[in-house]
Motif scaffolding. Structure first.
Motif: not given
Length: 210
Positions: A58-84
């Motif tokens: 991850f490079g450093d602790v900043d890159g590590f926390w950013a990767a952790v947040l990105h992981r949760t964003a990937e999982r959350r992306a589909g929650l409201l993705a269904a077309p209306v």
């Protein structure tokens, strides 16, 4: 296939597996809220890795926390993705957003994010100075969330500034209700969600110059 190519692929697979294990361990540790849980070094030790491994991945602790947040964003992306559907009512659309966030805030990922953010600098400028990658990931969340809300109401004749205001309000309001749920509130939180939904619908649908 050359022996070198085979070894390289095995190495890559091992590296990806190590990265995945560290990220999942981070989410579990952060979600626990235990003292010292917001520690990249401790998280690495939980999976039998070293700080050097974390830096390599991850490079450093900043890159590590950013990767952790990105992981949760990937999982959350589909929650409201269904077309209306075009004939879906405003009440239903707002209620869906409110309920999705409310229930989602009890997840491991959400608890992990909350505890990580609590340990980071509160001042945005200080956060950007010390953790630029983490700050950029959090900023991308805000943009993504606004775009999600804009898509949810895109076919309706609503004032853009009101859609933006609602998008800004809902996450904080839902965190407040989720906190009440964790604390064991005497209030009826179903009624609270319904009331908030109706208030937002009234705000969105009222004349913009009122």
């Amino acid at each position: 296939m050359t022996e070198a190519g085979s070894v390289g692929r095995r190495t890559n697979r091992r590296g990806l597996a190590t990265r995945e294990n560290i990220l999942e361990a981070a989410l579990t540790s952060l979600a626990s809220g235990a003292p010292g849980s917001v520690s990249a070094n401790r998280i690495a030790k939980d999976v039998g890795a070293t700080w050097g491994t974390v830096k390599y991945q991850f490079g450093d602790v900043d890159g590590f926390w950013a990767a952790v947040l990105h992981r949760t964003a990937e999982r959350r992306a589909g929650l409201l993705a269904a077309p209306v559907e075009p004939d879906t009512s405003l009440r239903h659309r707002v209620g869906r957003i409110v309920d999705t966030l409310y229930h989602g805030l009890s997840s491991t990922d959400s608890r992990a994010i909350e505890n990580l953010r609590a340990a980071l600098p509160r001042d945005p400028h200080e956060l950007e100075r010390l953790y630029p990658l983490t700050a950029a990931e959090l900023a991308s969340w805000e943009r993504s969330w606004l775009e999600t809300c804009q898509r949810a109401f895109a076919d309706l004749d609503l004032a853009p500034d009101r859609v933006r205001g609602v998008a800004t309000l809902i996450p904080g309001a839902m965190r407040g209700l989720a906190s009440e749920r964790r604390l064991g509130s005497y209030a009826d939180l179903d009624v609270a969600r319904e009331t908030l939904t109706l208030a937002l619908v009234a705000y969105l649908s009222s004349p913009a110059d009122r």
